[in-house]
Motif scaffolding. Sequence first.
Motif, short mmCIF file in Angstrom:
data_model
loop_
_atom_site.label_atom_id
_atom_site.label_comp_id
_atom_site.label_asym_id
_atom_site.label_seq_id
_atom_site.Cartn_x
_atom_site.Cartn_y
_atom_site.Cartn_z
N MET A 119 -83.85 3.85 12.45
CA MET A 119 -83.79 2.50 11.91
C MET A 119 -83.97 1.47 13.02
O MET A 119 -84.65 0.47 12.83
N LYS A 120 -83.34 1.73 14.19
CA LYS A 120 -83.48 0.81 15.31
C LYS A 120 -84.92 0.78 15.81
O LYS A 120 -85.42 -0.28 16.19
N LEU A 121 -85.58 1.92 15.79
CA LEU A 121 -86.97 1.98 16.23
C LEU A 121 -87.86 1.17 15.28
O LEU A 121 -88.78 0.48 15.72
N LEU A 122 -87.57 1.24 13.99
CA LEU A 122 -88.33 0.47 13.01
C LEU A 122 -88.15 -1.04 13.24
O LEU A 122 -89.13 -1.80 13.22
N LEU A 123 -86.93 -1.47 13.49
CA LEU A 123 -86.69 -2.88 13.75
C LEU A 123 -87.34 -3.34 15.05
O LEU A 123 -87.89 -4.44 15.12
N LEU A 124 -87.31 -2.50 16.06
CA LEU A 124 -87.96 -2.83 17.32
C LEU A 124 -89.47 -2.95 17.13
O LEU A 124 -90.11 -3.86 17.65
N THR A 125 -90.06 -2.05 16.37
CA THR A 125 -91.49 -2.09 16.10
C THR A 125 -91.86 -3.34 15.32
O THR A 125 -92.86 -4.01 15.63
N LEU A 126 -91.08 -3.69 14.31
CA LEU A 126 -91.35 -4.89 13.53
C LEU A 126 -91.24 -6.15 14.39
O LEU A 126 -92.03 -7.08 14.25
N ALA A 127 -90.24 -6.19 15.26
CA ALA A 127 -90.08 -7.35 16.15
C ALA A 127 -91.27 -7.47 17.10
O ALA A 127 -91.77 -8.57 17.34
N ALA A 128 -91.73 -6.36 17.64
CA ALA A 128 -92.89 -6.38 18.54
C ALA A 128 -94.14 -6.83 17.80
O ALA A 128 -94.93 -7.63 18.33
#
Length: 67
Positions: A1-10
């Motif tokens: 989930m954290k990886l998904l949020l990081l990807t969306l932020a990038a």
Amino acid sequence: MKLLLLTLAALLLLSQLTPGGTQRCWNLLGRCRHKCSKKERVYVYCVNSKMCCVKPRYQPKQRPWSF
């Protein structure tokens, strides 16, 4: 989930950057560039020592000197 949020932020940050985006000048009617296109002329220079390329219709007309 954290990886998904990081990807969306990038992706959100990268979408804000436009490739080839240039700084605006001359009341937002010109663009700061190293070389102007054929349909543009240099009127002033930008702060970053590039030319402010403005279309001739947006440049002020030159008036003859009156004494």
